[in-house]
Design a protein around this motif. Structure first.
Motif, PDB file in Angstrom:
ATOM      1  N   ARG A  55       0.830  -1.207   0.000  1.00 31.57           N
ATOM      2  CA  ARG A  55       0.000   0.000   0.000  1.00 31.57           C
ATOM      3  C   ARG A  55       0.866   1.260   0.000  1.00 31.57           C
ATOM      4  NH1 ARG A  55      -3.031  -3.108   3.751  1.00 31.57           N
ATOM      5  NH2 ARG A  55      -1.996  -2.043   5.493  1.00 31.57           N
ATOM      6  N   ILE A  56       1.944   1.230   0.771  1.00 30.10           N
ATOM      7  CA  ILE A  56       2.813   2.403   0.889  1.00 30.10           C
ATOM      8  C   ILE A  56       3.546   2.690  -0.416  1.00 30.10           C
ATOM      9  CG2 ILE A  56       4.914   3.272   2.008  1.00 30.10           C
ATOM     10  CD1 ILE A  56       3.998   1.692   4.523  1.00 30.10           C
ATOM     11  N   ASP A  57       4.102   1.627  -1.011  1.00 24.59           N
ATOM     12  CA  ASP A  57       4.955   1.790  -2.193  1.00 24.59           C
ATOM     13  C   ASP A  57       4.885   0.522  -3.036  1.00 24.59           C
ATOM     14  OD1 ASP A  57       6.888   2.435  -4.044  1.00 24.59           O
ATOM     15  OD2 ASP A  57       8.574   2.430  -2.628  1.00 24.59           O
ATOM     16  N   PRO A  58       3.950   0.437  -3.979  1.00 28.14           N
ATOM     17  CA  PRO A  58       3.796  -0.782  -4.783  1.00 28.14           C
ATOM     18  C   PRO A  58       5.090  -1.252  -5.443  1.00 28.14           C
ATOM     19  CG  PRO A  58       1.951   0.688  -5.165  1.00 28.14           C
ATOM     20  CD  PRO A  58       2.934   1.457  -4.327  1.00 28.14           C
ATOM     21  N   ALA A  59       5.947  -0.323  -5.847  1.00 21.94           N
ATOM     22  CA  ALA A  59       7.202  -0.710  -6.498  1.00 21.94           C
ATOM     23  C   ALA A  59       8.110  -1.483  -5.552  1.00 21.94           C
ATOM     24  CB  ALA A  59       7.927   0.525  -7.027  1.00 21.94           C
ATOM     25  N   ALA A  60       8.011  -1.225  -4.259  1.00 19.35           N
ATOM     26  CA  ALA A  60       8.848  -1.914  -3.273  1.00 19.35           C
ATOM     27  C   ALA A  60       8.400  -3.341  -3.037  1.00 19.35           C
ATOM     28  CB  ALA A  60       8.837  -1.146  -1.954  1.00 19.35           C
ATOM     29  N   ASP A  61       7.209  -3.690  -3.501  1.00 21.26           N
ATOM     30  CA  ASP A  61       6.674  -5.034  -3.315  1.00 21.26           C
ATOM     31  C   ASP A  61       6.922  -5.927  -4.523  1.00 21.26           C
ATOM     32  OD1 ASP A  61       5.164  -6.971  -1.776  1.00 21.26           O
ATOM     33  OD2 ASP A  61       3.506  -6.652  -3.165  1.00 21.26           O
ATOM     34  N   GLU A  62       7.640  -5.409  -5.506  1.00 20.77           N
ATOM     35  CA  GLU A  62       7.950  -6.226  -6.677  1.00 20.77           C
ATOM     36  C   GLU A  62       8.986  -7.296  -6.333  1.00 20.77           C
ATOM     37  OE1 GLU A  62       6.475  -6.057  -9.642  1.00 20.77           O
ATOM     38  OE2 GLU A  62       5.148  -4.491  -8.847  1.00 20.77           O
ATOM     39  N   THR A  63       9.083  -8.302  -7.175  1.00 21.85           N
ATOM     40  CA  THR A  63      10.035  -9.394  -6.955  1.00 21.85           C
ATOM     41  C   THR A  63      11.475  -8.879  -6.966  1.00 21.85           C
ATOM     42  OG1 THR A  63       8.531 -10.956  -8.009  1.00 21.85           O
ATOM     43  CG2 THR A  63      10.839 -11.632  -7.831  1.00 21.85           C
ATOM     44  N   ASP A  64      12.272  -9.397  -6.055  1.00 20.26           N
ATOM     45  CA  ASP A  64      13.707  -9.132  -5.955  1.00 20.26           C
ATOM     46  C   ASP A  64      14.056  -7.746  -5.420  1.00 20.26           C
ATOM     47  OD1 ASP A  64      14.180 -11.665  -6.832  1.00 20.26           O
ATOM     48  OD2 ASP A  64      14.713 -11.104  -8.879  1.00 20.26           O
ATOM     49  N   THR A  65      13.099  -7.053  -4.826  1.00 19.33           N
ATOM     50  CA  THR A  65      13.432  -5.814  -4.126  1.00 19.33           C
ATOM     51  C   THR A  65      13.914  -6.165  -2.716  1.00 19.33           C
ATOM     52  OG1 THR A  65      11.213  -5.528  -3.198  1.00 19.33           O
ATOM     53  CG2 THR A  65      11.634  -4.559  -5.383  1.00 19.33           C
ATOM     54  N   TYR A  66      14.389  -5.155  -2.007  1.00 17.01           N
ATOM     55  CA  TYR A  66      14.823  -5.345  -0.623  1.00 17.01           C
ATOM     56  C   TYR A  66      13.687  -5.888   0.243  1.00 17.01           C
ATOM     57  CZ  TYR A  66      15.921  -3.895   4.186  1.00 17.01           C
ATOM     58  OH  TYR A  66      16.108  -3.853   5.541  1.00 17.01           O
ATOM     59  N   TRP A  67      12.512  -5.269   0.163  1.00 18.94           N
ATOM     60  CA  TRP A  67      11.396  -5.679   1.013  1.00 18.94           C
ATOM     61  C   TRP A  67      10.864  -7.047   0.616  1.00 18.94           C
ATOM     62  CZ3 TRP A  67      10.926  -3.368   5.429  1.00 18.94           C
ATOM     63  CH2 TRP A  67      11.327  -2.043   5.564  1.00 18.94           C
ATOM     64  N   ASP A  68      10.933  -7.391  -0.659  1.00 21.39           N
ATOM     65  CA  ASP A  68      10.531  -8.720  -1.105  1.00 21.39           C
ATOM     66  C   ASP A  68      11.441  -9.774  -0.482  1.00 21.39           C
ATOM     67  OD1 ASP A  68       9.101 -10.597  -3.026  1.00 21.39           O
ATOM     68  OD2 ASP A  68      11.150 -10.810  -3.769  1.00 21.39           O
ATOM     69  N   SER A  69      12.741  -9.526  -0.507  1.00 17.79           N
ATOM     70  CA  SER A  69      13.694 -10.471   0.082  1.00 17.79           C
ATOM     71  C   SER A  69      13.518 -10.570   1.595  1.00 17.79           C
ATOM     72  CB  SER A  69      15.123 -10.029  -0.237  1.00 17.79           C
ATOM     73  OG  SER A  69      15.350 -10.001  -1.626  1.00 17.79           O
ATOM     74  N   LEU A  70      13.289  -9.425   2.239  1.00 19.53           N
ATOM     75  CA  LEU A  70      13.114  -9.430   3.697  1.00 19.53           C
ATOM     76  C   LEU A  70      11.848 -10.188   4.087  1.00 19.53           C
ATOM     77  CD1 LEU A  70      13.910  -8.572   6.532  1.00 19.53           C
ATOM     78  CD2 LEU A  70      12.762  -6.373   6.116  1.00 19.53           C
ATOM     79  N   TYR A  71      10.805 -10.058   3.291  1.00 20.27           N
ATOM     80  CA  TYR A  71       9.550 -10.743   3.612  1.00 20.27           C
ATOM     81  C   TYR A  71       9.754 -12.240   3.802  1.00 20.27           C
ATOM     82  CZ  TYR A  71       5.293 -13.358   2.645  1.00 20.27           C
ATOM     83  OH  TYR A  71       4.284 -14.281   2.705  1.00 20.27           O
ATOM     84  N   TYR A  72      10.493 -12.872   2.908  1.00 14.08           N
ATOM     85  CA  TYR A  72      10.677 -14.316   2.997  1.00 14.08           C
ATOM     86  C   TYR A  72      11.479 -14.714   4.234  1.00 14.08           C
ATOM     87  CZ  TYR A  72       8.549 -14.442  -1.544  1.00 14.08           C
ATOM     88  OH  TYR A  72       7.645 -14.301  -2.569  1.00 14.08           O
ATOM     89  N   GLU A  73      12.389 -13.861   4.654  1.00 11.57           N
ATOM     90  CA  GLU A  73      13.119 -14.141   5.893  1.00 11.57           C
ATOM     91  C   GLU A  73      12.203 -13.988   7.105  1.00 11.57           C
ATOM     92  OE1 GLU A  73      16.029 -15.418   6.039  1.00 11.57           O
ATOM     93  OE2 GLU A  73      16.552 -15.189   3.933  1.00 11.57           O
ATOM     94  N   LEU A  74      11.349 -12.955   7.091  1.00 10.24           N
ATOM     95  CA  LEU A  74      10.410 -12.746   8.200  1.00 10.24           C
ATOM     96  C   LEU A  74       9.416 -13.897   8.296  1.00 10.24           C
ATOM     97  CD1 LEU A  74       9.582  -8.947   7.738  1.00 10.24           C
ATOM     98  CD2 LEU A  74      11.322  -9.976   9.216  1.00 10.24           C
ATOM     99  N   ALA A  75       8.873 -14.316   7.142  1.00  9.26           N
ATOM    100  CA  ALA A  75       7.884 -15.389   7.125  1.00  9.26           C
ATOM    101  C   ALA A  75       8.494 -16.734   7.506  1.00  9.26           C
ATOM    102  CB  ALA A  75       7.250 -15.478   5.731  1.00  9.26           C
ATOM    103  N   ALA A  76       9.798 -16.894   7.291  1.00 13.33           N
ATOM    104  CA  ALA A  76      10.486 -18.144   7.640  1.00 13.33           C
ATOM    105  C   ALA A  76      10.892 -18.185   9.109  1.00 13.33           C
ATOM    106  CB  ALA A  76      11.710 -18.323   6.753  1.00 13.33           C
ATOM    107  N   GLY A  77      10.689 -17.084   9.825  1.00 15.47           N
ATOM    108  CA  GLY A  77      11.041 -17.057  11.241  1.00 15.47           C
ATOM    109  C   GLY A  77      12.519 -16.854  11.490  1.00 15.47           C
ATOM    110  N   THR A  78      13.233 -16.274  10.520  1.00 11.17           N
ATOM    111  CA  THR A  78      14.670 -16.062  10.681  1.00 11.17           C
ATOM    112  C   THR A  78      15.003 -15.268  11.932  1.00 11.17           C
ATOM    113  OG1 THR A  78      15.075 -16.177   8.300  1.00 11.17           O
ATOM    114  CG2 THR A  78      16.709 -14.981   9.622  1.00 11.17           C
TER     115      THR A  78
END
Length: 228
Positions: free
Chosen positions: A200-223
């Motif tokens: 919602r804040i920044d649709p471009a930041a939610d695209e594949t291979d962005t910083y936030w996209d990469s961080l999401y998978y670490e957060l969801a994995a319980g890193t």
């Protein structure tokens, strides 16, 4: 309105993360702390400057650290234009994000330094990360976008503007305890809420291979909940 968690899994498969996962690298690589400075006299890239700095010892900080360090106190603040100072004030950047032991996703400072970063051009370095997301955060003078400059890797897009970066970081901070101390359901839900908010804040930041996209998978994995 929050986006249901299933929407993300229906929208995209889990791609190979841009950043190497904590589970795929050795303990000596993950969690290391590096002190970053501006490039050495005579030029050079940020990656070269980062490689030239020696690792610093742990300070014995608590598991999760909250700090306060106004951007106005950083060396280099007085050299910024009035317009750029106002943008930083409006962004309201925190001093740290996900600061766990010797690893941090974002640390403000320690200086505000201009640097040429091919192919992005002139960037203002204003923060850095250590551990899994090691690198330096820079604001593009040409586009206004925020990028993460990583040693020996291509620049990684973070946010479209400094203000959107500030909003994204503050959103993540609201869920920091759930991400670091919660059970699997708690940190998974927190990761989904963060992803929905970033979109919602920044649709471009939610695209594949962005910083936030990469961080999401670490957060969801319980890193960060299983951080050692």
């Amino acid at each position: 309105m929050d986006v249901p968690s299933c929407a993300f899994h229906a929208r995209r498969r889990l791609p190979r993360p841009v950043f190497p996962s904590r589970h795929a690298i050795g303990p000596q690589q993950h969690g290391r702390t590096r002190q970053f400075t501006s490039a050495p006299p005579g030029g050079g890239t940020w990656a070269a400057a980062a490689r030239s700095n020696a690792a610093v010892r742990s300070t014995g900080a608590p598991r999760m650290v909250r700090m306060s360090a106004p951007v106005e106190d950083l060396p280099g603040w007085e050299s910024l234009s009035p317009e750029l100072r106002e943008r930083f004030r409006a962004a309201d950047l925190p001093a740290a994000l996900l600061k766990l032991d010797d690893s941090a996703n974002f640390l403000l400072g320690p200086t505000l330094t201009e640097q040429d970063v091919p192919p992005l051009g002139q960037l203002l370095r204003f923060g850095y990360g250590t551990g899994l997301f090691e690198g330096e955060f820079g604001l593009s003078f040409a586009t206004g976008a925020v990028h993460l400059i990583r040693p020996d890797l291509p620049p990684n897009f973070v946010n479209s503007t400094l203000d959107q970066f500030g909003q994204s970081v503050r959103l993540t901070l609201r869920y920091e305890r759930d991400l670091t101390e919660g059970d699997v359901d708690t940190y998974t839900d927190a990761a989904e809420q963060i992803r929905a908010g970033i979109a919602r804040i920044d649709p471009a930041a939610d695209e594949t291979d962005t910083y936030w996209d990469s961080l999401y998978y670490e957060l969801a994995a319980g890193t960060y909940a299983n951080f050692e």
